[in-house]
Design a protein around this motif. Sequence first.
Motif, PDB file in Angstrom:
ATOM      1  N   GLY A  80     -11.323   3.313 -13.496  1.00  0.00           N
ATOM      2  CA  GLY A  80     -10.191   2.285 -13.528  1.00  0.00           C
ATOM      3  C   GLY A  80      -8.923   2.483 -12.615  1.00  0.00           C
ATOM      4  N   GLU A  81      -8.953   3.597 -11.829  1.00  0.00           N
ATOM      5  CA  GLU A  81      -8.050   4.093 -10.832  1.00  0.00           C
ATOM      6  C   GLU A  81      -8.346   3.372  -9.670  1.00  0.00           C
ATOM      7  OE1 GLU A  81      -5.585   6.141 -11.365  1.00  0.00           O
ATOM      8  OE2 GLU A  81      -6.167   6.278 -13.375  1.00  0.00           O
ATOM      9  N   TYR A  82      -7.325   2.769  -8.900  1.00  0.00           N
ATOM     10  CA  TYR A  82      -7.260   2.059  -7.504  1.00  0.00           C
ATOM     11  C   TYR A  82      -7.193   3.196  -6.581  1.00  0.00           C
ATOM     12  CZ  TYR A  82      -2.173   2.705  -7.689  1.00  0.00           C
ATOM     13  OH  TYR A  82      -1.045   3.419  -7.755  1.00  0.00           O
ATOM     14  N   LEU A  83      -8.354   2.893  -5.453  1.00  0.00           N
ATOM     15  CA  LEU A  83      -8.445   3.710  -4.274  1.00  0.00           C
ATOM     16  C   LEU A  83      -7.211   4.021  -3.599  1.00  0.00           C
ATOM     17  CD1 LEU A  83     -10.465   5.416  -2.852  1.00  0.00           C
ATOM     18  CD2 LEU A  83     -10.863   3.279  -1.246  1.00  0.00           C
ATOM     19  N   ALA A 137      -4.318  -6.247  -2.236  1.00  0.00           N
ATOM     20  CA  ALA A 137      -5.567  -5.344  -1.463  1.00  0.00           C
ATOM     21  C   ALA A 137      -5.809  -4.229  -1.928  1.00  0.00           C
ATOM     22  CB  ALA A 137      -5.416  -5.756   0.051  1.00  0.00           C
ATOM     23  N   LEU A 138      -6.485  -3.993  -3.110  1.00  0.00           N
ATOM     24  CA  LEU A 138      -6.731  -2.724  -3.675  1.00  0.00           C
ATOM     25  C   LEU A 138      -8.200  -2.752  -4.036  1.00  0.00           C
ATOM     26  CD1 LEU A 138      -3.667  -2.317  -6.012  1.00  0.00           C
ATOM     27  CD2 LEU A 138      -4.258  -1.023  -3.587  1.00  0.00           C
ATOM     28  N   LEU A 159       0.664  -1.217   0.181  1.00  0.00           N
ATOM     29  CA  LEU A 159       0.004  -0.101  -0.055  1.00  0.00           C
ATOM     30  C   LEU A 159       1.018   1.216  -0.093  1.00  0.00           C
ATOM     31  CD1 LEU A 159      -2.800  -1.021   2.404  1.00  0.00           C
ATOM     32  CD2 LEU A 159      -2.924  -0.952  -0.128  1.00  0.00           C
ATOM     33  N   LYS A 160       2.195   1.196   0.459  1.00  0.00           N
ATOM     34  CA  LYS A 160       2.793   2.238   0.187  1.00  0.00           C
ATOM     35  C   LYS A 160       3.240   2.636  -1.011  1.00  0.00           C
ATOM     36  CE  LYS A 160       5.389   1.871   4.677  1.00  0.00           C
ATOM     37  NZ  LYS A 160       6.711   1.154   5.210  1.00  0.00           N
ATOM     38  N   PHE A 161       3.577   1.530  -1.803  1.00  0.00           N
ATOM     39  CA  PHE A 161       3.890   1.716  -3.461  1.00  0.00           C
ATOM     40  C   PHE A 161       2.467   2.355  -3.980  1.00  0.00           C
ATOM     41  CE2 PHE A 161       7.143  -1.419  -2.906  1.00  0.00           C
ATOM     42  CZ  PHE A 161       8.017  -0.916  -3.758  1.00  0.00           C
ATOM     43  N   ALA A 162       1.402   2.051  -3.448  1.00  0.00           N
ATOM     44  CA  ALA A 162      -0.167   2.401  -3.959  1.00  0.00           C
ATOM     45  C   ALA A 162      -0.153   3.874  -3.786  1.00  0.00           C
ATOM     46  CB  ALA A 162      -1.214   1.699  -3.423  1.00  0.00           C
ATOM     47  N   GLU A 163       0.340   4.333  -2.319  1.00  0.00           N
ATOM     48  CA  GLU A 163      -0.030   5.524  -1.945  1.00  0.00           C
ATOM     49  C   GLU A 163       0.974   6.705  -2.756  1.00  0.00           C
ATOM     50  OE1 GLU A 163       0.529   5.766   2.108  1.00  0.00           O
ATOM     51  OE2 GLU A 163      -1.243   4.525   2.580  1.00  0.00           O
ATOM     52  N   ASN A 164       2.204   5.935  -2.999  1.00  0.00           N
ATOM     53  CA  ASN A 164       3.078   6.917  -3.896  1.00  0.00           C
ATOM     54  C   ASN A 164       2.750   6.742  -5.551  1.00  0.00           C
ATOM     55  OD1 ASN A 164       4.452   7.723  -1.607  1.00  0.00           O
ATOM     56  ND2 ASN A 164       6.032   5.862  -1.764  1.00  0.00           N
TER      57      ASN A 164
END
Length: 985
Positions: A555-558, A547-548, A176-181
């Motif tokens: 099509g964007e992840y939250l 877990a996304l 999720l750190k990668f996702a947040e960045n």
Amino acid sequence: MTDQPDYKATVFLPVTDFPMKAGLAQKEPAIAAKWEAMDLYGKLRERRAGRERFILHDGPPYANGDIHMGHAMNKVLKDIIVRSQSLLGKDAPYVPGWDCHGLPIEWKIEEEYRKKKLNKDEVPAAEFRAQCRAYADKWVGVQKEQFKRLGVMGDWADPYLTMKFDSEATIVGELLKFAENRQLYRGAKPVMWSPVEKTALAEAEVEYEDVTSTQIDVAFEIVDAPNAPELVGAYAVIWTTTPWTIPVNQAIAYGEDIEYVLVDFGVGEENRSTSSNELLEFSRGRRILVAEALLESLFIRMNRDIELRFGAGSRIFPFNVLRIKGSDLAGATARHPMHALGGFFAEPRPFLPGDFVTTDAGTGLVHMAPDHGEDDFELCKRFAPTLGTKSLPLAPIFAVQGDGTYRDDWIWPQDKSLSVINKKLLAPDGPICSDLRAAGALLTVRNDESTRHSYPHSWRSKAPLIYRCTPQWFIPMDRTGELGRGTLSGSLVLSGGNGPTLREVALDAIEHTRWVPERSTNRIRSMVEGRPDWVISRQRAWGVPIALYVHRKSGEYLVDQAVNARIVEAFKAGGADAWFGADHQALLGPDYDLNDYEVVNDILDVWFDSGSTHSFVVEARYGAGTRADLYVEGSDQHRGWFQSSLLENCGTRGRAPYDAVLTHGFALAADGTKMSKAKGNGVDPLKIMSESGADILRVWVASTDYFDDVRIGKEVLAGSSDAYRKLRNTFRYMLGALSDYDEETEAVSYAEMPELERYMLHRLATLDAELRSVVDKVANSENWLEFSRYTRAIFDFANSDLSAFFFDIRKDCLYCDAQSDPRRRAYRTLLDTLFHALVRYVAPIIPFTAEEIWQSRFPSDEDSVHFLEWPEIDKHWINQHLDNKWTLLRDQREQVNEAIEPFRREKIIRSSLEADVTMGELLPSDGVNFAEIAIVARIEMGVGDGIIVKPSDWHKCGRCWRLLPEVTEDGSLCNRCDDVLKADA
């Protein structure tokens, strides 16, 4: 001569219960049980608390079977390193761990299903995952005991497991750190795919084997060529080793700077062969386009193909050529060989310029299938906006399914039950080649030893892989953005949205990491420089889910930190299973509607799991921001754990998770080949331990040049056993010689020691410096962690300096001098110093034997040799003058022994003690009795030339057996022995 008394009882022989026979296989388990009962590891942590810390972070093996020699080599090397750092006085914890997720374990459960004729897909996912967890747990327990049997000291009561709930929560938190960045994306790209395992594979899960492939040359009719009208009606020839990709061809790539030739077979009708075959018929009056540099190799393939089917003498006929520049192919189009099927196949295939097209092999024209090649995908993607159509999108069309078969609605080939790795489909007479032949488009086809080449296979199923385009999750290597926080030790700043790419950060981190051996730097650098985006998704069941939540419309992840926090907490409470049975609306919270979002259920690449271990092992136990001092694994981990750990940490923290990385080679069979069950050439470490003991195996590991591949077999192990036996006997002698030693009453100072003892202290100090250069990173970085040097130095010292030299000379002093004699006291003082140093030095290598040695002299239920620290060596013991002098004396001693040896063989004398020696060389023997050093009766220097030996005419003392002038007859006493006996009377 009258009968002489027996003086044997008056000689001070060594006394010890320490046995010459090791019996390690029986003793070691009892020693290990004692360590566990006394909590050796825990007590050592208490004693080293507050000291400088050294962290070797354990790379996790898979929990899926008994350990093999590779495991043993790796774990022993790690244990030697950790114990050596502890010996230096550092707090050197070792937390063992296991990789518990992923295909290796899932595959084992599937194998059990197949044996029972069960279908995995029919088993509830929760039940299947529970079976995977139980299987992994079982083998963690088995391997734990096997590693402990090797003598590996660590926190076995609390190892790390990637399947622990806290671990899974941390792994998903790292994701999720990668996702947040914004360093994640989902895209359809060709990836290595296993049709057997039905999942994408990481590069580290791929191995290469030689296979024989069907290779074909296929003709595409050119229908338009605005820059070269003469090409219309000619045939562009492509060559491929994957005939199954022809059905999804969407373009043809050419090289702009390549010179092509248009070959016209419409001449020389009278020279044509009369053989009736489709290749000759195809050539009749037709023209083909091929790179000029590859024309000859194409003709060779064509002629061979004709000869194979129609015999010698059938040849292609004369031709004319017209040269065409590659750039002239811009705008040209060709028809697919199966264009008559309509739809997708009817659309013209564009010619596209590709800088990857070469004239190394093939035809210089490359057929493009964006579903099944990286170059294909990227080139077609670039031209899709201007050239793509509804029927021919120049984008993946997903004709090949996860099991390797074509979609049911796919119109070609007709037999869709065969996987694209099935030999029937790919055979020269299989459906694809047969249809191409019937269409008059198959120019050549070969499947024999001449087409043998290297091909990727799954390291687990051993089945061939394919490149297959599927929707996957990726971590981009070249996207700028925010990667971690702070600044590297170099110049790259890692904050803000326009920071460096992950590739740049990783390459910078490589330059600021110590790689051992140094040459391994090039390997990891080249792999990171050339690697594609990291495919982190798998289509499996056992592992940590991605877990996304993906918005159905955009099509964007939250990205919401509050939602992410709830996800992590759910994982802490229920592990990865919590995601699959979650109340997703509750996790999303009141601000989002679940109906608007797709729940992602792909599984994370296990290399992301293991790449995250630094966070839930090193940082979790020793504090945020803590880096490991060292990672140690095999050379294959440059594309595996070393790299995944590097990328994960660089993406979340902007630096490498380690300060240094040691790479070792592989354990090979005695003949240098890879060990395998099929060949029956494996060497089982469990068997070695049960027969010879773990310390023998550890001696082998420590003695090898493990930076390269190493061999092991009966002869190699026999050498290790022999080296161990000699070292053990050295300690046995010292234990016996020191049996009644009392430091308070016997010890003498350095100044009181004879020159020989002071020389041996110099040799000990020299050895100490050599050993420190291996274990102490600061002492001498050049030799750091080269334990073959460490082990060899100890064995050489014990054998050459001690047993063959010092002990040999001083045994007379030990046995026959008075117990209070200053020379004997000096000798035993030095023996005590040697003992305390050597038992420490060998403790990391042979921990069981070192414990046995220590307990033999200092028995205690609460103490251990492994609590000890590096011996204190006085730097003033170094004496170059003594070294120069005694190097010469030792060399002359060897020459004297060589001169005496023929007399012993001929039984002229029985021992060197019976020899008189004259020698021409005058040695610097001031303060030294060279006859005593050479262990001869007498020696005269500076007389004659060379070395002359003759039997002595002196008589032998009945107690010390030395031949001395004062002994009046054989068996009577010399002055020394007479004084000793009178004093004891």
